[in-house]
Enzyme design. Structure first.
Site, PDB file in Angstrom:
ATOM      1  N   HIS A 177      -4.518 -43.564   3.286  1.00 34.95           N
ATOM      2  CA  HIS A 177      -4.225 -42.477   2.341  1.00 34.95           C
ATOM      3  C   HIS A 177      -4.993 -41.210   2.735  1.00 34.95           C
ATOM      4  CE1 HIS A 177      -3.471 -46.048  -0.381  1.00 34.95           C
ATOM      5  NE2 HIS A 177      -2.373 -45.369  -0.546  1.00 34.95           N
ATOM      6  N   LEU A 214      -3.504 -50.552   7.750  1.00 40.23           N
ATOM      7  CA  LEU A 214      -4.219 -50.451   6.475  1.00 40.23           C
ATOM      8  C   LEU A 214      -3.238 -50.561   5.323  1.00 40.23           C
ATOM      9  CD1 LEU A 214      -6.954 -47.719   6.950  1.00 40.23           C
ATOM     10  CD2 LEU A 214      -7.006 -50.143   7.469  1.00 40.23           C
ATOM     11  N   SER A 215      -3.640 -51.320   4.307  1.00 38.31           N
ATOM     12  CA  SER A 215      -2.802 -51.506   3.123  1.00 38.31           C
ATOM     13  C   SER A 215      -3.717 -51.832   1.952  1.00 38.31           C
ATOM     14  CB  SER A 215      -1.843 -52.684   3.361  1.00 38.31           C
ATOM     15  OG  SER A 215      -1.336 -53.155   2.132  1.00 38.31           O
ATOM     16  N   SER A 216      -3.317 -51.354   0.778  1.00 38.63           N
ATOM     17  CA  SER A 216      -4.117 -51.664  -0.411  1.00 38.63           C
ATOM     18  C   SER A 216      -4.131 -53.172  -0.658  1.00 38.63           C
ATOM     19  CB  SER A 216      -3.530 -50.962  -1.634  1.00 38.63           C
ATOM     20  OG  SER A 216      -3.482 -49.576  -1.392  1.00 38.63           O
ATOM     21  N   ARG A 217      -3.123 -53.871  -0.141  1.00 37.80           N
ATOM     22  CA  ARG A 217      -3.049 -55.322  -0.382  1.00 37.80           C
ATOM     23  C   ARG A 217      -3.896 -56.131   0.602  1.00 37.80           C
ATOM     24  NH1 ARG A 217       2.514 -53.782  -1.964  1.00 37.80           N
ATOM     25  NH2 ARG A 217       2.831 -54.466  -4.119  1.00 37.80           N
ATOM     26  N   MET A 262      -0.320 -45.079  -5.313  1.00 34.07           N
ATOM     27  CA  MET A 262      -0.569 -45.994  -6.430  1.00 34.07           C
ATOM     28  C   MET A 262      -2.063 -46.302  -6.516  1.00 34.07           C
ATOM     29  SD  MET A 262       2.744 -48.384  -6.853  1.00 34.07           S
ATOM     30  CE  MET A 262       2.338 -49.631  -5.650  1.00 34.07           C
ATOM     31  N   GLY A 263      -2.876 -45.425  -5.952  1.00 33.56           N
ATOM     32  CA  GLY A 263      -4.321 -45.629  -6.004  1.00 33.56           C
ATOM     33  C   GLY A 263      -4.757 -46.687  -5.004  1.00 33.56           C
ATOM     34  N   ALA A 264      -5.965 -47.274  -5.256  1.00 35.68           N
ATOM     35  CA  ALA A 264      -6.585 -48.196  -4.287  1.00 35.68           C
ATOM     36  C   ALA A 264      -6.603 -47.514  -2.915  1.00 35.68           C
ATOM     37  CB  ALA A 264      -5.847 -49.534  -4.255  1.00 35.68           C
ATOM     38  N   LYS A 313       4.065 -46.350   6.965  1.00 38.26           N
ATOM     39  CA  LYS A 313       3.877 -47.801   6.887  1.00 38.26           C
ATOM     40  C   LYS A 313       5.001 -48.451   6.089  1.00 38.26           C
ATOM     41  CE  LYS A 313       1.087 -51.497   5.575  1.00 38.26           C
ATOM     42  NZ  LYS A 313       1.716 -51.567   4.260  1.00 38.26           N
TER      43      LYS A 313
END
Ligand code: PAF
Length: 283
Positions: A41, A189-192, A34-36, A154
């Protein structure tokens, strides 16, 4: 470093990816995102690169997997930085469709139902989430036609459900899981994570610490794992725990001995975080 080709439409994608019939020797690997994009990634992309001749990364924030009141509108969108990361990791094609390219008729009438496994853990807190995930992943498989697709461990429940979908619906795609990438202090690691204030980030570390405590108790059995992990979580304030769950690898009841998974979800401030680790129970 390769500058990836960009496809925004189905027609552009068709022109860029090799179709199955064109070649028997080249393999196509997809990394849906979903990008970010972040180093987690990048790890998945590197794994995909090593497995395939043609590498496609999709960047699509899928509205179908967000419930009312969730963070669809504020989900980070960082397309230029995503492209730069893809270039650094030798991605061939970035597929970045608009919503009406993926859902031309609006909400799809036919969707992929995840079944009972979609209603527990994340599915219990986010009703309909995995229906949205499986539906878009099935669409991406249909659009891109990959031989293999890579997903992060994750979101372990997502990985299990995608494997299940591929098996149950006989989709000709190999599903590959990539290990969770962590900061040096253990935070997954997480986009959030970018939503966390410095104080919240410190609180968030308790998730990986609890999982680590559970892992250290794995030879003593299921009760010890739960107790040790729970003790770490209970000792922290400012964290709204959703679940701590010890399961087998398929998310069923934990066995007394053998491979298992310890999963946790909690809200830290306004941000919901998930994490999990593998275990081997018993001596
Ligand atoms: O894990 C994600 O980023 C998303 O759930 C996925 C698999 C790309 C589907 O939108």
């Amino acid at each position: 470093m390769t500058t990836p080709s960009i496809a925004h439409t189905r027609a552009e994608l068709v022109g860029l990816v090799r179709r199955r019939a064109d070649s028997h020797s080249r393999s196509l690997v997809l990394v849906p995102t979903m990008g970010a994009l972040h180093a987690g990634h990048a790890g998945l992309i590197d794994l995909a690169r090593a497995r395939g001749d043609q590498l496609v990364v999709s960047v699509f924030v899928n509205p179908l997997q967000f419930g009312p009141g969730e963070d669809l509108d504020r989900y980070p969108r960082t397309f230029d930085a995503d492209l730069a990361l893809c270039a650094d990791h030798d991605v061939d094609v970035v597929f970045a469709p608009a919503v009406d390219e993926v859902y031309p008729g609006g909400q799809p009438q036919v969707v992929v139902e995840p079944g009972p496994l979609g209603t527990v853990l994340e599915g219990a807190s986010r009703p309909g989430h995995y229906r949205g995930v499986l539906t878009v992943v099935a669409k991406l498989f249909g659009l891109v036609g990959p031989d293999a697709a890579v997903f992060g461990e994750k979101d372990y429940q997502q990985l299990v459900l995608i494997r299940r979908m591929v098996d149950d619906l006989c989709m000709p795609v190999e599903v590959v899981g990539g290990e969770t990438v962590r900061e040096r202090d253990g935070l997954a690691l997480s986009s959030r994570n970018r939503f966390l204030s410095p104080a919240e980030r410190t609180q968030a570390l308790v998730l990986s610490r609890a999982l680590r405590a559970g892992q250290l108790a794995q030879s003593s059995g299921t009760d010890a794992v739960r107790q040790e992990a729970r003790a770490v979580l209970d000792a922290t304030s400012g964290l709204e725990l959703d679940y701590l769950a010890l399961t087998d690898e398929a998310l069923g009841p934990a066995p007394p001995h053998g491979p298992a998974r310890l999963l946790v979800a909690a809200r830290v401030g306004g941000t919901r975080l998930i994490d999990n680790v593998p275990l081997h129970l018993g001596s």
